[in-house]
Design a protein around this motif. Structure first.
Motif, mmCIF file in Angstrom:
data_model
loop_
_atom_site.group_PDB
_atom_site.id
_atom_site.type_symbol
_atom_site.label_atom_id
_atom_site.label_comp_id
_atom_site.label_asym_id
_atom_site.label_seq_id
_atom_site.Cartn_x
_atom_site.Cartn_y
_atom_site.Cartn_z
ATOM 1 N N ALA A 202 30.913 99.887 66.642
ATOM 2 C CA ALA A 202 30.416 100.599 67.823
ATOM 3 C C ALA A 202 29.828 99.646 68.855
ATOM 4 C CB ALA A 202 29.375 101.625 67.404
ATOM 5 N N GLU A 203 29.926 98.337 68.571
ATOM 6 C CA GLU A 203 29.447 97.285 69.493
ATOM 7 C C GLU A 203 27.953 97.392 69.744
ATOM 8 O OE1 GLU A 203 33.416 96.096 71.852
ATOM 9 O OE2 GLU A 203 32.234 97.668 72.824
ATOM 10 N N ILE A 204 27.230 97.864 68.752
ATOM 11 C CA ILE A 204 25.779 97.926 68.830
ATOM 12 C C ILE A 204 25.173 96.638 68.279
ATOM 13 C CG2 ILE A 204 23.781 99.062 67.762
ATOM 14 C CD1 ILE A 204 25.393 101.703 68.117
ATOM 15 N N LEU A 205 25.867 96.053 67.300
ATOM 16 C CA LEU A 205 25.426 94.801 66.711
ATOM 17 C C LEU A 205 26.378 93.670 67.074
ATOM 18 C CD1 LEU A 205 24.324 95.636 63.051
ATOM 19 C CD2 LEU A 205 22.895 95.353 65.093
ATOM 20 N N GLN A 206 25.778 92.484 67.253
ATOM 21 C CA GLN A 206 26.551 91.262 67.466
ATOM 22 C C GLN A 206 26.362 90.362 66.247
ATOM 23 O OE1 GLN A 206 28.522 90.193 70.255
ATOM 24 N NE2 GLN A 206 29.090 88.860 68.553
ATOM 25 N N ASP A 207 27.462 89.849 65.694
ATOM 26 C CA ASP A 207 27.328 88.997 64.515
ATOM 27 C C ASP A 207 27.573 87.532 64.870
ATOM 28 O OD1 ASP A 207 30.572 88.793 63.173
ATOM 29 O OD2 ASP A 207 30.005 90.073 64.866
ATOM 30 N N ARG A 208 26.947 86.643 64.093
ATOM 31 C CA ARG A 208 27.086 85.197 64.271
ATOM 32 C C ARG A 208 27.147 84.587 62.886
ATOM 33 N NH1 ARG A 208 23.599 80.733 64.008
ATOM 34 N NH2 ARG A 208 21.761 81.969 63.524
ATOM 35 N N ARG A 209 28.229 83.844 62.622
ATOM 36 C CA ARG A 209 28.384 83.253 61.301
ATOM 37 C C ARG A 209 27.838 81.838 61.290
ATOM 38 N NH1 ARG A 209 31.549 83.544 56.460
ATOM 39 N NH2 ARG A 209 32.162 85.688 56.895
ATOM 40 N N ALA A 210 27.078 81.525 60.240
ATOM 41 C CA ALA A 210 26.554 80.163 60.046
ATOM 42 C C ALA A 210 26.829 79.784 58.599
ATOM 43 C CB ALA A 210 25.067 80.105 60.378
ATOM 44 N N GLY A 211 27.984 79.142 58.378
ATOM 45 C CA GLY A 211 28.363 78.842 57.008
ATOM 46 C C GLY A 211 28.666 80.133 56.269
ATOM 47 N N ARG A 212 28.099 80.248 55.090
ATOM 48 C CA ARG A 212 28.281 81.480 54.314
ATOM 49 C C ARG A 212 27.519 82.651 54.899
ATOM 50 N NH1 ARG A 212 26.570 79.313 48.398
ATOM 51 N NH2 ARG A 212 28.547 78.459 47.682
ATOM 52 N N TYR A 213 26.494 82.375 55.658
ATOM 53 C CA TYR A 213 25.593 83.430 56.142
ATOM 54 C C TYR A 213 26.092 84.033 57.453
ATOM 55 C CZ TYR A 213 22.465 81.651 52.584
ATOM 56 O OH TYR A 213 21.931 81.256 51.395
ATOM 57 N N VAL A 214 25.919 85.355 57.584
ATOM 58 C CA VAL A 214 26.231 86.036 58.834
ATOM 59 C C VAL A 214 24.944 86.660 59.367
ATOM 60 C CG1 VAL A 214 27.668 87.754 59.992
ATOM 61 C CG2 VAL A 214 28.515 86.606 57.939
ATOM 62 N N TYR A 215 24.608 86.335 60.587
ATOM 63 C CA TYR A 215 23.393 86.857 61.208
ATOM 64 C C TYR A 215 23.749 87.950 62.207
ATOM 65 C CZ TYR A 215 21.157 82.908 59.041
ATOM 66 O OH TYR A 215 20.692 82.019 58.113
ATOM 67 N N TYR A 216 23.000 89.035 62.143
ATOM 68 C CA TYR A 216 23.233 90.158 63.023
ATOM 69 C C TYR A 216 22.079 90.318 64.011
ATOM 70 C CZ TYR A 216 27.146 91.606 60.200
ATOM 71 O OH TYR A 216 28.351 91.641 59.568
ATOM 72 N N ARG A 217 22.469 90.678 65.235
ATOM 73 C CA ARG A 217 21.456 90.909 66.272
ATOM 74 C C ARG A 217 21.812 92.187 67.020
ATOM 75 N NH1 ARG A 217 18.515 88.018 69.812
ATOM 76 N NH2 ARG A 217 18.796 86.118 68.608
ATOM 77 N N VAL A 218 20.795 92.909 67.473
ATOM 78 C CA VAL A 218 21.015 94.115 68.265
ATOM 79 C C VAL A 218 21.379 93.685 69.684
ATOM 80 C CG1 VAL A 218 20.012 96.236 69.176
ATOM 81 C CG2 VAL A 218 19.413 95.467 66.884
ATOM 82 N N LYS A 219 22.556 94.115 70.144
ATOM 83 C CA LYS A 219 23.051 93.666 71.451
ATOM 84 C C LYS A 219 22.165 94.097 72.606
ATOM 85 C CE LYS A 219 28.088 93.154 71.128
ATOM 86 N NZ LYS A 219 29.378 93.759 71.460
ATOM 87 N N ASP A 220 21.757 95.337 72.606
ATOM 88 C CA ASP A 220 21.012 95.889 73.733
ATOM 89 C C ASP A 220 19.675 96.422 73.228
ATOM 90 O OD1 ASP A 220 21.972 98.111 76.482
ATOM 91 O OD2 ASP A 220 20.062 97.166 75.973
ATOM 92 N N GLU A 221 18.589 95.824 73.730
ATOM 93 C CA GLU A 221 17.253 96.247 73.286
ATOM 94 C C GLU A 221 16.951 97.687 73.642
ATOM 95 O OE1 GLU A 221 14.892 91.992 73.292
ATOM 96 O OE2 GLU A 221 13.889 93.828 73.920
ATOM 97 N N ALA A 222 17.736 98.249 74.557
ATOM 98 C CA ALA A 222 17.542 99.656 74.902
ATOM 99 C C ALA A 222 17.753 100.559 73.688
ATOM 100 C CB ALA A 222 18.492 100.048 76.037
ATOM 101 N N ILE A 223 18.558 100.108 72.753
ATOM 102 C CA ILE A 223 18.749 100.851 71.502
ATOM 103 C C ILE A 223 17.414 100.956 70.768
ATOM 104 C CG2 ILE A 223 19.669 100.650 69.159
ATOM 105 C CD1 ILE A 223 21.893 101.570 70.662
ATOM 106 N N LEU A 224 16.712 99.844 70.692
ATOM 107 C CA LEU A 224 15.426 99.826 69.998
ATOM 108 C C LEU A 224 14.405 100.674 70.738
ATOM 109 C CD1 LEU A 224 15.402 96.032 69.113
ATOM 110 C CD2 LEU A 224 15.945 97.942 67.610
#
Lengths: 134, 134
Positions: free
Chosen positions: A64-86
């Motif tokens: 739904a494009e609410i989260l943005q993911d970023r891979r760092a090695g084995r780990y995947v970090y998720y961030r909320v794209k738009d703070e308006a969601i929060l």
DNA sequence: ACAATATATTCATGAATACGAATATAAACA
DNA sequence: TGTTTATATTCGTATTCATGAATATATTGT
């Protein structure tokens, strides 16, 4: 004033967004991530749920494009794209009779020693830690 | 800062509210009512849905204490108890890529001659109207 | 009292969702 | 290369939800 906007398609579009975020596991994930980023093991540690279960909800939020993911090695970090969601979640908390500040207080808490990702345990500390829970 | 607030029950409480309002028929009803009050035939006229269908959703919104009803003879008028709900819907519209003003523009439009409740057709006008669609 | 009108409620059925289990994939380690 | 770890994805089943149809209830009109 006559408008071309029809209530029904408008509300369907709004519903698409609200229905993605309104299941409680996804709200918990969004609150847990907060305004920072978090990896799956981080969320496992905070929420106490199985990894596959969390991943399923992450998949829906990503789709739904609410989260943005970023891979760092084995780990995947998720961030909320738009703070308006929060912000919306906080407003929903107020409507539910809760203190919206509690949402912020819950956001992205320290997961404690259970989470060993580089984010929570920088290498210099990790090297000195005794072998716990391995 | 350690808090006693647990993310999981917090998000379950928020979910209770969001899940009541997030189905698109209910969003449409909330938008249609807006900051005024509307009766069932009013909503029928605006939304073009069957009366029983609308009543079912009104029942759910009433049960969740989101709507307040007021009976005037045969007619029942509904009003949104807390305008923060409408504010939240506007925010959700923005998140859905819509102009939040469009929500306000849609709110409680004139249903036209189809609605004959006292609200829309005061008695003095009703007495002078020709017999249409009867 | 009966009919008409406005609205509420219940039930059945099909569709959608929730979630567990199993497994697949990707990256790092030995 | 094989193993380990982190994470994603698929499938099946049970549960919940959505909605139509039928009907009940409340109020007004004749």
């Amino acid at each position: 004033m006559n408008t071309n906007i029809n209530i029904v398609p408008l509300s369907e579009k709004i519903a698409d967004t609200l229905q993605v975020i309104s299941p409680s596991p996804r709200l918990a994930i969004l609150i847990a991530i907060g305004r920072k980023e978090a990896c799956v093991c981080h969320l496992e540690s905070i929420l106490g749920w199985r990894q596959a279960y969390i991943s399923q909800h992450l998949m829906a939020l990503r789709k739904a494009e609410i989260l943005q993911d970023r891979r760092a090695g084995r780990y995947v970090y998720y961030r909320v794209k738009d703070e308006a969601i929060l912000s919306l979640v906080r407003d929903a908390a107020a409507l539910s009779g809760l203190d919206p500040q509690n949402v912020d207080l819950c956001a992205n808490p320290d997961p404690g020693p259970a989470c060993e990702c580089p984010h929570c345990t920088p290498e210099t500390i990790l090297l000195t830690l005794p072998d716990i829970q391995k």
